[in-house]
Design a protein around this motif. Structure first.
Motif, PDB file in Angstrom:
ATOM      1  N   LEU A 319       8.832   2.992  -5.159  1.00 57.70           N
ATOM      2  CA  LEU A 319       7.589   3.575  -4.648  1.00 57.70           C
ATOM      3  C   LEU A 319       6.650   2.499  -4.096  1.00 57.70           C
ATOM      4  O   LEU A 319       5.732   2.807  -3.337  1.00 57.70           O
ATOM      5  CB  LEU A 319       6.874   4.365  -5.747  1.00 57.70           C
ATOM      6  N   LEU A 320       6.890   1.243  -4.484  1.00 53.69           N
ATOM      7  CA  LEU A 320       6.041   0.154  -3.992  1.00 53.69           C
ATOM      8  C   LEU A 320       6.577  -0.477  -2.698  1.00 53.69           C
ATOM      9  O   LEU A 320       5.937  -1.378  -2.145  1.00 53.69           O
ATOM     10  CB  LEU A 320       5.899  -0.934  -5.075  1.00 53.69           C
ATOM     11  N   HIS A 321       7.717   0.003  -2.243  1.00 58.12           N
ATOM     12  CA  HIS A 321       8.246  -0.508  -0.985  1.00 58.12           C
ATOM     13  C   HIS A 321       7.342  -0.059   0.160  1.00 58.12           C
ATOM     14  O   HIS A 321       6.781   1.050   0.140  1.00 58.12           O
ATOM     15  CB  HIS A 321       9.670  -0.002  -0.760  1.00 58.12           C
ATOM     16  N   GLU A 322       7.209  -0.902   1.181  1.00 60.87           N
ATOM     17  CA  GLU A 322       6.282  -0.594   2.277  1.00 60.87           C
ATOM     18  C   GLU A 322       6.662   0.678   3.037  1.00 60.87           C
ATOM     19  O   GLU A 322       5.800   1.331   3.635  1.00 60.87           O
ATOM     20  CB  GLU A 322       6.227  -1.769   3.256  1.00 60.87           C
ATOM     21  N   ASN A 323       7.945   1.075   2.989  1.00 61.34           N
ATOM     22  CA  ASN A 323       8.377   2.287   3.698  1.00 61.34           C
ATOM     23  C   ASN A 323       8.393   3.539   2.816  1.00 61.34           C
ATOM     24  O   ASN A 323       8.744   4.619   3.286  1.00 61.34           O
ATOM     25  CB  ASN A 323       9.779   2.082   4.294  1.00 61.34           C
ATOM     26  N   ALA A 324       8.031   3.371   1.531  1.00 58.70           N
ATOM     27  CA  ALA A 324       8.059   4.511   0.609  1.00 58.70           C
ATOM     28  C   ALA A 324       6.832   5.393   0.825  1.00 58.70           C
ATOM     29  O   ALA A 324       5.770   4.917   1.242  1.00 58.70           O
ATOM     30  CB  ALA A 324       8.085   4.019  -0.833  1.00 58.70           C
ATOM     31  N   PRO A 325       6.960   6.704   0.543  1.00 60.24           N
ATOM     32  CA  PRO A 325       5.788   7.579   0.622  1.00 60.24           C
ATOM     33  C   PRO A 325       4.763   7.172  -0.429  1.00 60.24           C
ATOM     34  O   PRO A 325       5.118   6.691  -1.502  1.00 60.24           O
ATOM     35  CB  PRO A 325       6.363   8.969   0.332  1.00 60.24           C
ATOM     36  N   LYS A 326       3.496   7.348  -0.120  1.00 63.16           N
ATOM     37  CA  LYS A 326       2.438   6.964  -1.055  1.00 63.16           C
ATOM     38  C   LYS A 326       2.315   8.022  -2.159  1.00 63.16           C
ATOM     39  O   LYS A 326       2.124   9.200  -1.869  1.00 63.16           O
ATOM     40  CB  LYS A 326       1.097   6.808  -0.341  1.00 63.16           C
ATOM     41  N   MET A 327       2.472   7.588  -3.391  1.00 61.41           N
ATOM     42  CA  MET A 327       2.403   8.491  -4.538  1.00 61.41           C
ATOM     43  C   MET A 327       1.270   8.068  -5.463  1.00 61.41           C
ATOM     44  O   MET A 327       1.033   6.872  -5.662  1.00 61.41           O
ATOM     45  CB  MET A 327       3.719   8.459  -5.319  1.00 61.41           C
ATOM     46  N   GLU A 328       0.605   9.045  -6.028  1.00 62.75           N
ATOM     47  CA  GLU A 328      -0.458   8.796  -6.997  1.00 62.75           C
ATOM     48  C   GLU A 328       0.021   9.252  -8.372  1.00 62.75           C
ATOM     49  O   GLU A 328       0.859  10.147  -8.475  1.00 62.75           O
ATOM     50  CB  GLU A 328      -1.715   9.596  -6.611  1.00 62.75           C
ATOM     51  N   PRO A 329      -0.508   8.662  -9.448  1.00 60.23           N
ATOM     52  CA  PRO A 329      -0.177   9.175 -10.780  1.00 60.23           C
ATOM     53  C   PRO A 329      -0.591  10.640 -10.901  1.00 60.23           C
ATOM     54  O   PRO A 329      -1.534  11.080 -10.225  1.00 60.23           O
ATOM     55  CB  PRO A 329      -1.021   8.300 -11.715  1.00 60.23           C
ATOM     56  N   PRO A 330       0.092  11.426 -11.726  1.00 62.97           N
ATOM     57  CA  PRO A 330      -0.293  12.828 -11.927  1.00 62.97           C
ATOM     58  C   PRO A 330      -1.749  12.944 -12.375  1.00 62.97           C
ATOM     59  O   PRO A 330      -2.305  12.020 -12.971  1.00 62.97           O
ATOM     60  CB  PRO A 330       0.654  13.307 -13.030  1.00 62.97           C
ATOM     61  N   ALA A 331      -2.349  14.092 -12.091  1.00 62.71           N
ATOM     62  CA  ALA A 331      -3.759  14.321 -12.440  1.00 62.71           C
ATOM     63  C   ALA A 331      -4.009  14.110 -13.933  1.00 62.71           C
ATOM     64  O   ALA A 331      -5.028  13.537 -14.334  1.00 62.71           O
ATOM     65  CB  ALA A 331      -4.174  15.729 -12.020  1.00 62.71           C
ATOM     66  N   ALA A 332      -3.042  14.567 -14.760  1.00 60.29           N
ATOM     67  CA  ALA A 332      -3.211  14.422 -16.214  1.00 60.29           C
ATOM     68  C   ALA A 332      -3.265  12.953 -16.616  1.00 60.29           C
ATOM     69  O   ALA A 332      -4.034  12.566 -17.499  1.00 60.29           O
ATOM     70  CB  ALA A 332      -2.055  15.114 -16.946  1.00 60.29           C
ATOM     71  N   VAL A 333      -2.462  12.117 -15.957  1.00 55.83           N
ATOM     72  CA  VAL A 333      -2.462  10.683 -16.259  1.00 55.83           C
ATOM     73  C   VAL A 333      -3.777  10.050 -15.801  1.00 55.83           C
ATOM     74  O   VAL A 333      -4.352   9.203 -16.491  1.00 55.83           O
ATOM     75  CB  VAL A 333      -1.253   9.989 -15.599  1.00 55.83           C
ATOM     76  N   LYS A 334      -4.275  10.475 -14.638  1.00 53.32           N
ATOM     77  CA  LYS A 334      -5.563   9.951 -14.161  1.00 53.32           C
ATOM     78  C   LYS A 334      -6.681  10.280 -15.150  1.00 53.32           C
ATOM     79  O   LYS A 334      -7.577   9.462 -15.395  1.00 53.32           O
ATOM     80  CB  LYS A 334      -5.887  10.534 -12.790  1.00 53.32           C
ATOM     81  N   ARG A 335      -6.619  11.489 -15.707  1.00 51.69           N
ATOM     82  CA  ARG A 335      -7.638  11.860 -16.694  1.00 51.69           C
ATOM     83  C   ARG A 335      -7.504  10.991 -17.939  1.00 51.69           C
ATOM     84  O   ARG A 335      -8.507  10.612 -18.548  1.00 51.69           O
ATOM     85  CB  ARG A 335      -7.529  13.344 -17.037  1.00 51.69           C
ATOM     86  N   ARG A 336      -6.253  10.690 -18.333  1.00 54.55           N
ATOM     87  CA  ARG A 336      -6.049   9.796 -19.479  1.00 54.55           C
ATOM     88  C   ARG A 336      -6.662   8.428 -19.188  1.00 54.55           C
ATOM     89  O   ARG A 336      -7.307   7.812 -20.022  1.00 54.55           O
ATOM     90  CB  ARG A 336      -4.557   9.585 -19.759  1.00 54.55           C
TER      91      ARG A 336
END
Length: 351
Positions: A319-336
């Motif tokens: 997911l950190l590769h420059e050609n990978a789609p941009k992903m965010e942590p799940p909402a529940a993890v962000k709340r944590r």
């Protein structure tokens, strides 16, 4: 700051009737003087095997260090004979195990067990060793140390026994202290006392600690840096703040999502689906891919390298590769993550 310990491309296997279990597969990290590095992950991820390999406590057979270097002040422990390691264990590297009752000899007085290392490694006389033993028991907060030095392990509570084990580990002023889930067998109140004790001792002795745990709540309180292990590999490593507030690997997201916080607002915990892989036959590509809802096609074909997030933060995910789609942590993890920040503020976190 110089590294006191460097582990380079460590591989540890166990030969079983079913075949070779590849328990540790290319682990690399370093440890600086006065630093606490926490190693976290589910059971079976390779945490304890890694640290037992460092102290050369892997039973052989069936276990063996296949390859890699374990450099303590530049000296490769992986190449030393057992007789040489006996001079290093206790003196330069000490280990605190999970259950104090299995670490202590029930037939020996606790004072004699602490004195053993002082006499062997520090070449102290018995009278000097006993004097130092009482000092160590005072240091670890055992009340009436002078009177209790001649008592047996069964005469102490669980928390007191763990303090005795810590005193044994500290007796010869080791450069590296390995704490393998040292508070898991204790109740929450005693656990907090032991963690405070370890932080206090580290300040006084400037020792370096490798802290193994599956409890991320413990990590937030004791560690400077965190290494996340999965299927015998480190999949993410960084400072505590980087791992808790800016995690990059989906497995780290899963661990954070499954941890309760003080500001949980009755939200259900997020479970990581599936179970860890069979290390007799590690999967091709990214070992976490079968459990990863964010897995890409390449995850099933190629193992991801360690991508650099910052000078101190690395993660092995495509997911950190420059050609990978941009992903965010799940909402529940962000709340944590917000919950951790709030908890730290309430505790007056001084990191």
């Amino acid at each position: 700051m110089d590294n006191i310990l460097e582990v380079k491309d460590l591989h540890v296997s166990f030969d079983t009737y079913g075949g070779e279990v590849k328990a540790v597969r290319g682990v690399s990290f370093d440890l600086k003087k006065g630093e606490t590095l926490a190693i976290v992950g589910e059971s079976g991820s390779g945490k304890s095997v890694t640290t037992r390999a460092i102290a050369r406590l892997i039973p052989s057979p069936p276990g063996r260090i296949k390859e890699g270097e374990i450099l303590l002040d530049g000296k490769d422990l992986a190449k030393l004979k057992e007789k040489q390691m006996q001079q290093i264990r206790g003196k330069e590297i000490s280990t605190i195990f999970q259950d104090p009752m299995t670490s202590l000899n029930p037939t020996m007085k606790i004072g004699a067990q602490i004195m053993e290392g002082l006499i062997k490694h520090q070449k102290m006389s018995r009278s000097k060793a006993k004097e130092r033993t009482i000092e160590l028991l005072d240091l670890v907060g055992l009340p009436n140390a002078k009177d209790r030095v001649d008592q047996y392990p069964h005469q102490f509570s669980g928390g007191q026994r763990q303090r005795v084990v810590i005193a044994i580990a500290l007796a010869c002023n080791p450069k590296v202290l390995i704490a393998d889930e040292p508070t898991t067998a204790l109740d929450v109140t005693i656990q907090a006392q032991i963690l405070e004790l370890m932080k206090d001792i580290q300040k006084k002795t400037d020792s370096s600690i490798i802290f193994i745990t599956h409890d991320l709540g413990v990590v937030a309180n004791v560690a400077d840096r965190v290494a996340v292990m999965y299927a015998g590999k480190i999949v993410e490593i960084g400072t505590v703040d980087e791992i808790f507030y800016n995690p990059k690997h989906p497995y780290t997201w899963g661990l954070l999502g499954s941890m309760p916080t003080l500001d949980n607002d009755e939200e259900s915990l997020v479970a990581i689906p599936g179970s860890p892989p069979d290390m007799l036959n590690p999967p091709k590509g990214d070992a976490f891919a079968p459990r990863n809802e964010y897995a890409l096609e390449i995850d099933n074909e190629m193992e991801p390298p360690m991508f650099k997030v910052s000078d101190t933060h690395y993660a092995a995910t495509w997911l950190l590769h420059e050609n990978a789609p941009k992903m965010e942590p799940p909402a529940a993890v962000k709340r944590r993550m917000k919950g951790f920040a709030a908890s730290s503020d309430k505790k007056g976190d001084k990191r």
